[in-house]
Design a protein around this motif. Structure first.
Motif, PDB file in Angstrom:
ATOM      1  N   GLU A  86       0.830  -1.209   0.000  1.00  0.00           N
ATOM      2  CA  GLU A  86       0.000   0.000   0.000  1.00  0.00           C
ATOM      3  C   GLU A  86       0.863   1.258   0.000  1.00  0.00           C
ATOM      4  O   GLU A  86       0.539   2.240  -0.675  1.00  0.00           O
ATOM      5  CB  GLU A  86      -0.926  -0.008   1.218  1.00  0.00           C
ATOM      6  N   GLN A  87       1.959   1.235   0.758  1.00  0.00           N
ATOM      7  CA  GLN A  87       2.821   2.414   0.825  1.00  0.00           C
ATOM      8  C   GLN A  87       3.443   2.713  -0.541  1.00  0.00           C
ATOM      9  O   GLN A  87       3.535   3.877  -0.952  1.00  0.00           O
ATOM     10  CB  GLN A  87       3.924   2.200   1.860  1.00  0.00           C
ATOM     11  N   LEU A  90       0.725   4.257  -2.660  1.00  0.00           N
ATOM     12  CA  LEU A  90       0.446   5.639  -2.257  1.00  0.00           C
ATOM     13  C   LEU A  90       1.555   6.577  -2.725  1.00  0.00           C
ATOM     14  O   LEU A  90       1.289   7.736  -3.082  1.00  0.00           O
ATOM     15  CB  LEU A  90       0.280   5.717  -0.739  1.00  0.00           C
ATOM     16  N   GLN A  91       2.794   6.100  -2.728  1.00  0.00           N
ATOM     17  CA  GLN A  91       3.889   6.903  -3.255  1.00  0.00           C
ATOM     18  C   GLN A  91       3.705   7.148  -4.750  1.00  0.00           C
ATOM     19  O   GLN A  91       3.980   8.239  -5.250  1.00  0.00           O
ATOM     20  CB  GLN A  91       5.226   6.199  -2.981  1.00  0.00           C
ATOM     21  N   GLN A  94       1.127   9.822  -5.152  1.00  0.00           N
ATOM     22  CA  GLN A  94       1.681  11.156  -4.873  1.00  0.00           C
ATOM     23  C   GLN A  94       2.488  11.668  -6.061  1.00  0.00           C
ATOM     24  O   GLN A  94       2.362  12.841  -6.454  1.00  0.00           O
ATOM     25  CB  GLN A  94       2.564  11.107  -3.622  1.00  0.00           C
ATOM     26  N   GLU A 139      -9.517   9.115   6.566  1.00  0.00           N
ATOM     27  CA  GLU A 139      -8.150   8.969   6.054  1.00  0.00           C
ATOM     28  C   GLU A 139      -7.913   7.557   5.525  1.00  0.00           C
ATOM     29  O   GLU A 139      -7.276   7.372   4.483  1.00  0.00           O
ATOM     30  CB  GLU A 139      -7.140   9.302   7.156  1.00  0.00           C
ATOM     31  N   GLN A 140      -8.434   6.544   6.222  1.00  0.00           N
ATOM     32  CA  GLN A 140      -8.303   5.173   5.740  1.00  0.00           C
ATOM     33  C   GLN A 140      -8.980   5.006   4.382  1.00  0.00           C
ATOM     34  O   GLN A 140      -8.417   4.413   3.459  1.00  0.00           O
ATOM     35  CB  GLN A 140      -8.919   4.196   6.741  1.00  0.00           C
ATOM     36  N   ARG A 142      -9.715   7.392   2.247  1.00  0.00           N
ATOM     37  CA  ARG A 142      -9.013   8.209   1.257  1.00  0.00           C
ATOM     38  C   ARG A 142      -7.817   7.452   0.680  1.00  0.00           C
ATOM     39  O   ARG A 142      -7.588   7.457  -0.544  1.00  0.00           O
ATOM     40  CB  ARG A 142      -8.534   9.520   1.897  1.00  0.00           C
ATOM     41  N   ARG A 143      -7.071   6.778   1.553  1.00  0.00           N
ATOM     42  CA  ARG A 143      -5.913   6.010   1.089  1.00  0.00           C
ATOM     43  C   ARG A 143      -6.344   4.896   0.130  1.00  0.00           C
ATOM     44  O   ARG A 143      -5.707   4.669  -0.905  1.00  0.00           O
ATOM     45  CB  ARG A 143      -5.174   5.422   2.293  1.00  0.00           C
ATOM     46  N   GLU A 144      -7.417   4.203   0.470  1.00  0.00           N
ATOM     47  CA  GLU A 144      -7.876   3.112  -0.387  1.00  0.00           C
ATOM     48  C   GLU A 144      -8.366   3.629  -1.736  1.00  0.00           C
ATOM     49  O   GLU A 144      -8.139   2.993  -2.775  1.00  0.00           O
ATOM     50  CB  GLU A 144      -8.995   2.331   0.310  1.00  0.00           C
ATOM     51  N   LEU A 146      -7.260   6.314  -3.250  1.00  0.00           N
ATOM     52  CA  LEU A 146      -6.059   6.669  -3.999  1.00  0.00           C
ATOM     53  C   LEU A 146      -5.411   5.429  -4.608  1.00  0.00           C
ATOM     54  O   LEU A 146      -4.977   5.437  -5.770  1.00  0.00           O
ATOM     55  CB  LEU A 146      -5.057   7.386  -3.083  1.00  0.00           C
ATOM     56  N   ILE A 147      -5.341   4.359  -3.821  1.00  0.00           N
ATOM     57  CA  ILE A 147      -4.768   3.108  -4.326  1.00  0.00           C
ATOM     58  C   ILE A 147      -5.585   2.600  -5.511  1.00  0.00           C
ATOM     59  O   ILE A 147      -5.041   2.114  -6.512  1.00  0.00           O
ATOM     60  CB  ILE A 147      -4.702   2.064  -3.194  1.00  0.00           C
TER      61      ILE A 147
END
Length: 335
Positions: A86-87, A90-91, A94, A139-140, A142-144, A146-147
């Motif tokens: 996931e990281q 997310l990078q 970005q 936030e959780q 939002r991250r998903e 984005l992924i």
């Protein structure tokens, strides 16, 4: 012709995880240990407190689904592998200047609230009672999202389904075109260009896990949660319902001949060795909708075939320093 957007393979489990947290009391007075770095992913670090929180969430999710709990160290390793992937994604988001609008976030949050039979305001109040905040959940999600955008751009956006492919599938499927299968899945991954020894080791591990399941020493769901390298591992390996057209290509010759409850022999693919369990089977939708369903399902099958290979590629190109030992602890830790 493009068949549509990729349905995020991890968003539905995330929503289930959030719902499990809503219904699971938290220990408000828990004392957290000193944070340590458990992994470095390119220029970012994953902290032990983040891993602890995520493991706690996954445990709640598994309990809500009545999946037998894996060994703690195995679960920590599984969760950290997911967090590393996931990281990286997310990078990538970005670097591509991707973003999620408030409208998208609110729509996803309303869906979670509705699945709990609540309004968004009621959901927010309930989170507060459980020691959570709507901001953390936003936030959780939002991250998903984005992924999902990254996967859409890098994988799903490159997939096309032609009329000829739909015609060919319908011709080959015949009376079974609308049959749907509920599947469990375990993947033992291999590197992108494995040596014969690496491939054989993965095959032997898959065979040993199958024997463990067949002997009754562990359930399929428990083995998936603790050992699988697949994206659905922390859901007990549950792939949900899929038609024949939605089956990954390597499964399509095996699953239709299985009986409910069967666990396949190890199935080889470029990603590694797979074990598949047929959990249930049912008839599909109406004939009038068949062609559109087949087009969508062929699209999803192509995406799923490519997604795991793509995940291995992005991990191989990233700098990853995993600092968990075999017991699930970081160096110098006495957790």
């Amino acid at each position: 012709m493009k068949a549509g957007n990729l349905r995020n393979p991890r968003l539905a489990p995330l929503l289930a995880l959030v719902m499990a947290l809503v219904l699971t009391p938290l220990a408000h007075a828990e004392v957290k240990p000193l944070a340590r770095i458990v992994a470095v992913v390119n220029d970012d670090a994953i902290m032990s407190t983040e891993l602890d929180d995520r493991v706690r969430q996954v445990r709640s999710q598994l309990q809500s689904r009545n999946v037998p709990m894996p060994d703690d160290s195995e679960l920590r390793h599984q969760v950290l592998q997911r967090m590393i992937t996931e990281q990286i994604e997310l990078q990538m988001a970005q670097r591509a200047n991707l973003s999620v609008s408030d409208t998208q976030l609110n729509k996803a949050l309303r869906s979670i609230a509705q699945n709990n039979d609540m309004t968004l305001d009621q959901f927010s109040q309930h989170l507060q009672k459980q020691g959570l905040s709507l901001g953390d959940v936003r936030e959780q999600v939002r991250r998903e999202l984005l992924i999902n955008q990254v996967q859409q751009h890098e994988v799903a956006g490159q997939v096309n389904i032609t009329d000829r492919e739909v015609d060919q599938y319908l011709q080959n499927a015949g009376a079974n075109a609308n049959v749907q299968y509920h599947l469990g899945h375990i993947l033992i991954a291999v590197p992108e260009a494995p040596t014969p020894q690496q491939a054989q080791a993965a095959k032997q591990k898959a065979q040993q896990l199958r024997e463990r399941i067949e002997s009754g020493k562990a359930s399929f769901e428990q083995v998936a949660a603790s050992q699988s390298d697949g994206s659905n591992a922390l859901d007990g390996g549950d792939l949900g319902w899929r038609s024949g057209a939605e089956l990954p290509t390597v499964f399509s010759d095996v699953v239709p001949d299985m009986s409910v409850g069967d666990v396949s022999q190890p199935i080889r693919s470029p990603s590694g060795y797979h074990l598949v369990k047929l959990l249930d089977k049912r008839g599909g939708g109406s004939a009038d909708q068949q062609r559109d369903q087949v087009r969508r399902r062929l699209f999803e099958r192509k995406v799923n075939d490519q997604l795991e290979a793509w995940t291995q590629e992005i991990r191989a190109s990233a700098y990853i320093d995993n600092r968990l030992d075999e017991h699930g602890n970081t160096a110098g830790s006495s957790q």
